[in-house]
Design a protein around this motif. Sequence first.
Motif, PDB file in Angstrom:
ATOM      1  N   GLY A  26     111.382 -31.670  -7.303  1.00 57.99           N
ATOM      2  CA  GLY A  26     112.009 -30.968  -8.426  1.00 57.99           C
ATOM      3  C   GLY A  26     111.479 -29.561  -8.593  1.00 57.99           C
ATOM      4  N   ALA A  27     110.170 -29.410  -8.435  1.00 57.30           N
ATOM      5  CA  ALA A  27     109.575 -28.072  -8.555  1.00 57.30           C
ATOM      6  C   ALA A  27     110.070 -27.149  -7.441  1.00 57.30           C
ATOM      7  CB  ALA A  27     108.059 -28.173  -8.532  1.00 57.30           C
ATOM      8  N   LEU A  28     110.156 -27.667  -6.239  1.00 56.62           N
ATOM      9  CA  LEU A  28     110.656 -26.853  -5.119  1.00 56.62           C
ATOM     10  C   LEU A  28     112.131 -26.504  -5.290  1.00 56.62           C
ATOM     11  CD1 LEU A  28     108.858 -28.560  -2.100  1.00 56.62           C
ATOM     12  CD2 LEU A  28     108.335 -26.349  -3.146  1.00 56.62           C
ATOM     13  N   THR A  29     112.897 -27.437  -5.814  1.00 56.95           N
ATOM     14  CA  THR A  29     114.315 -27.172  -6.064  1.00 56.95           C
ATOM     15  C   THR A  29     114.482 -26.119  -7.146  1.00 56.95           C
ATOM     16  OG1 THR A  29     114.839 -29.448  -5.442  1.00 56.95           O
ATOM     17  CG2 THR A  29     116.526 -28.250  -6.627  1.00 56.95           C
ATOM     18  N   GLU A  30     113.668 -26.194  -8.183  1.00 56.34           N
ATOM     19  CA  GLU A  30     113.719 -25.172  -9.230  1.00 56.34           C
ATOM     20  C   GLU A  30     113.314 -23.804  -8.688  1.00 56.34           C
ATOM     21  OE1 GLU A  30     114.831 -25.237 -12.388  1.00 56.34           O
ATOM     22  OE2 GLU A  30     115.491 -27.288 -12.016  1.00 56.34           O
ATOM     23  N   GLN A  31     112.314 -23.775  -7.812  1.00 58.65           N
ATOM     24  CA  GLN A  31     111.896 -22.514  -7.204  1.00 58.65           C
ATOM     25  C   GLN A  31     113.038 -21.919  -6.372  1.00 58.65           C
ATOM     26  OE1 GLN A  31     108.530 -22.891  -4.603  1.00 58.65           O
ATOM     27  NE2 GLN A  31     108.135 -20.698  -4.602  1.00 58.65           N
ATOM     28  N   ALA A  32     113.722 -22.771  -5.608  1.00 53.61           N
ATOM     29  CA  ALA A  32     114.861 -22.297  -4.820  1.00 53.61           C
ATOM     30  C   ALA A  32     115.987 -21.815  -5.730  1.00 53.61           C
ATOM     31  CB  ALA A  32     115.356 -23.410  -3.900  1.00 53.61           C
ATOM     32  N   ALA A  33     116.187 -22.495  -6.845  1.00 52.69           N
ATOM     33  CA  ALA A  33     117.225 -22.087  -7.789  1.00 52.69           C
ATOM     34  C   ALA A  33     116.921 -20.718  -8.385  1.00 52.69           C
ATOM     35  CB  ALA A  33     117.366 -23.123  -8.895  1.00 52.69           C
ATOM     36  N   ALA A  35     115.189 -18.365  -6.957  1.00 48.72           N
ATOM     37  CA  ALA A  35     115.429 -17.390  -5.899  1.00 48.72           C
ATOM     38  C   ALA A  35     116.921 -17.121  -5.738  1.00 48.72           C
ATOM     39  CB  ALA A  35     114.830 -17.875  -4.585  1.00 48.72           C
ATOM     40  N   GLU A  36     117.719 -18.178  -5.842  1.00 52.12           N
ATOM     41  CA  GLU A  36     119.173 -18.037  -5.734  1.00 52.12           C
ATOM     42  C   GLU A  36     119.731 -17.263  -6.933  1.00 52.12           C
ATOM     43  OE1 GLU A  36     122.760 -18.660  -3.755  1.00 52.12           O
ATOM     44  OE2 GLU A  36     120.844 -19.459  -3.067  1.00 52.12           O
ATOM     45  N   LEU A  37     119.179 -17.520  -8.109  1.00 47.65           N
ATOM     46  CA  LEU A  37     119.650 -16.824  -9.307  1.00 47.65           C
ATOM     47  C   LEU A  37     119.271 -15.354  -9.313  1.00 47.65           C
ATOM     48  CD1 LEU A  37     118.999 -19.476 -12.087  1.00 47.65           C
ATOM     49  CD2 LEU A  37     121.213 -18.576 -11.368  1.00 47.65           C
ATOM     50  N   SER A  38     118.230 -14.978  -8.582  1.00 46.38           N
ATOM     51  CA  SER A  38     117.851 -13.564  -8.541  1.00 46.38           C
ATOM     52  C   SER A  38     118.924 -12.721  -7.866  1.00 46.38           C
ATOM     53  CB  SER A  38     116.515 -13.388  -7.828  1.00 46.38           C
ATOM     54  OG  SER A  38     116.647 -13.693  -6.453  1.00 46.38           O
ATOM     55  N   ALA A  46     123.445 -22.948 -10.122  1.00 47.14           N
ATOM     56  CA  ALA A  46     123.519 -23.827 -11.293  1.00 47.14           C
ATOM     57  C   ALA A  46     123.316 -25.279 -10.886  1.00 47.14           C
ATOM     58  CB  ALA A  46     124.865 -23.652 -11.991  1.00 47.14           C
ATOM     59  N   TRP A  47     123.863 -25.671  -9.752  1.00 39.33           N
ATOM     60  CA  TRP A  47     123.687 -27.037  -9.251  1.00 39.33           C
ATOM     61  C   TRP A  47     122.222 -27.282  -8.906  1.00 39.33           C
ATOM     62  CZ3 TRP A  47     122.134 -29.046  -4.507  1.00 39.33           C
ATOM     63  CH2 TRP A  47     122.343 -30.417  -4.350  1.00 39.33           C
ATOM     64  N   GLU A  48     121.575 -26.281  -8.299  1.00 39.03           N
ATOM     65  CA  GLU A  48     120.157 -26.418  -7.976  1.00 39.03           C
ATOM     66  C   GLU A  48     119.306 -26.562  -9.228  1.00 39.03           C
ATOM     67  OE1 GLU A  48     119.025 -24.303  -3.804  1.00 39.03           O
ATOM     68  OE2 GLU A  48     119.465 -22.967  -5.487  1.00 39.03           O
ATOM     69  N   VAL A  49     119.608 -25.803 -10.248  1.00 42.60           N
ATOM     70  CA  VAL A  49     118.871 -25.914 -11.508  1.00 42.60           C
ATOM     71  C   VAL A  49     119.031 -27.318 -12.074  1.00 42.60           C
ATOM     72  CG1 VAL A  49     118.806 -25.156 -13.918  1.00 42.60           C
ATOM     73  CG2 VAL A  49     118.930 -23.467 -12.081  1.00 42.60           C
ATOM     74  N   TYR A  50     120.258 -27.813 -12.092  1.00 42.32           N
ATOM     75  CA  TYR A  50     120.527 -29.156 -12.621  1.00 42.32           C
ATOM     76  C   TYR A  50     119.789 -30.221 -11.822  1.00 42.32           C
ATOM     77  CZ  TYR A  50     122.988 -33.432 -13.758  1.00 42.32           C
ATOM     78  OH  TYR A  50     123.277 -34.719 -14.118  1.00 42.32           O
ATOM     79  N   MET A  51     119.874 -30.172 -10.508  1.00 42.99           N
ATOM     80  CA  MET A  51     119.232 -31.183  -9.669  1.00 42.99           C
ATOM     81  C   MET A  51     117.713 -31.101  -9.762  1.00 42.99           C
ATOM     82  SD  MET A  51     121.576 -33.053  -8.655  1.00 42.99           S
ATOM     83  CE  MET A  51     120.542 -34.120  -7.691  1.00 42.99           C
ATOM     84  N   GLY A  52     117.174 -29.916  -9.874  1.00 41.01           N
ATOM     85  CA  GLY A  52     115.741 -29.760 -10.051  1.00 41.01           C
ATOM     86  C   GLY A  52     115.267 -30.405 -11.339  1.00 41.01           C
ATOM     87  N   LEU A  53     116.027 -30.208 -12.404  1.00 42.83           N
ATOM     88  CA  LEU A  53     115.677 -30.828 -13.679  1.00 42.83           C
ATOM     89  C   LEU A  53     115.781 -32.343 -13.615  1.00 42.83           C
ATOM     90  CD1 LEU A  53     117.342 -28.349 -16.202  1.00 42.83           C
ATOM     91  CD2 LEU A  53     114.907 -28.659 -15.729  1.00 42.83           C
ATOM     92  N   VAL A  54     116.784 -32.846 -12.919  1.00 39.21           N
ATOM     93  CA  VAL A  54     116.931 -34.298 -12.760  1.00 39.21           C
ATOM     94  C   VAL A  54     115.735 -34.872 -12.001  1.00 39.21           C
ATOM     95  CG1 VAL A  54     118.296 -36.096 -11.603  1.00 39.21           C
ATOM     96  CG2 VAL A  54     119.442 -34.332 -12.952  1.00 39.21           C
TER      97      VAL A  54
END
Length: 74
Positions: A26-33, A35-38, A46-54
Amino acid sequence: MATESIPELLELLLSALLAAGLTVGGALTEQAALAELSGGVSAFAAWEVYMGLVLLYAGYTLGTRRVLPALGSA
Protein backbone atom coordinates in the motif's frame (compact mmCIF):
# COMPACT_ATOMS: atom_id res chain seq x y z
CA MET A 1 0.32 -29.35 23.93
CA ALA A 2 3.22 -28.43 21.69
CA THR A 3 1.42 -29.79 18.62
CA GLU A 4 -1.51 -27.45 19.24
CA SER A 5 0.69 -24.38 19.48
CA ILE A 6 2.64 -25.01 16.24
CA PRO A 7 -0.34 -24.40 13.91
CA GLU A 8 -1.32 -21.32 15.92
CA LEU A 9 2.23 -20.01 15.71
CA LEU A 10 2.33 -20.60 11.94
CA GLU A 11 -1.02 -18.85 11.54
CA LEU A 12 0.26 -15.88 13.53
CA LEU A 13 3.47 -15.76 11.51
CA LEU A 14 1.60 -15.88 8.19
CA SER A 15 -0.85 -13.24 9.36
CA ALA A 16 2.00 -10.97 10.42
CA LEU A 17 3.79 -11.46 7.11
CA LEU A 18 0.60 -10.80 5.16
CA ALA A 19 -0.17 -7.67 7.18
CA ALA A 20 3.36 -6.39 6.60
CA GLY A 21 3.20 -7.21 2.90
CA LEU A 22 -0.13 -5.46 2.47
CA THR A 23 1.12 -2.39 4.32
CA VAL A 24 4.35 -2.18 2.32
CA GLY A 25 2.44 -2.76 -0.92
CA GLY A 26 0.00 0.00 0.00
CA ALA A 27 2.80 2.41 0.83
CA LEU A 28 4.56 1.68 -2.46
CA THR A 29 1.32 2.08 -4.38
CA GLU A 30 0.68 5.42 -2.71
CA GLN A 31 4.23 6.52 -3.55
CA ALA A 32 3.65 5.59 -7.20
CA ALA A 33 0.33 7.44 -7.14
CA LEU A 34 2.00 10.59 -5.86
CA ALA A 35 4.60 10.34 -8.62
CA GLU A 36 1.82 9.88 -11.17
CA LEU A 37 -0.13 12.82 -9.74
CA SER A 38 2.90 15.10 -10.03
CA GLY A 39 2.46 14.88 -13.80
CA GLY A 40 -1.21 15.80 -13.58
CA VAL A 41 -4.45 14.26 -12.45
CA SER A 42 -5.39 11.12 -14.36
CA ALA A 43 -7.77 8.21 -13.92
CA PHE A 44 -4.84 5.85 -13.39
CA ALA A 45 -3.43 8.03 -10.59
CA ALA A 46 -6.84 8.11 -8.90
CA TRP A 47 -7.05 4.32 -9.17
CA GLU A 48 -3.58 4.00 -7.64
CA VAL A 49 -4.56 6.23 -4.74
CA TYR A 50 -7.69 4.15 -4.13
CA MET A 51 -5.87 0.81 -4.32
CA GLY A 52 -3.08 2.06 -2.08
CA LEU A 53 -5.60 3.06 0.55
CA VAL A 54 -7.34 -0.31 0.27
CA LEU A 55 -4.04 -2.14 0.77
CA LEU A 56 -3.08 0.05 3.72
CA TYR A 57 -6.46 -0.48 5.33
CA ALA A 58 -6.29 -4.24 4.82
CA GLY A 59 -2.82 -4.43 6.35
CA TYR A 60 -3.85 -2.26 9.30
CA THR A 61 -7.02 -4.25 9.91
CA LEU A 62 -5.27 -7.60 9.75
CA GLY A 63 -2.54 -6.38 12.04
CA THR A 64 -4.82 -4.89 14.66
CA ARG A 65 -7.49 -7.60 14.68
CA ARG A 66 -5.39 -10.75 14.43
CA VAL A 67 -1.70 -10.14 15.03
CA LEU A 68 -1.64 -7.66 17.91
CA PRO A 69 -4.29 -9.46 20.03
CA ALA A 70 -2.43 -12.76 19.58
CA LEU A 71 0.85 -11.14 20.61
CA GLY A 72 -0.81 -9.49 23.60
CA SER A 73 -2.12 -12.79 24.92
CA ALA A 74 1.23 -14.57 24.52
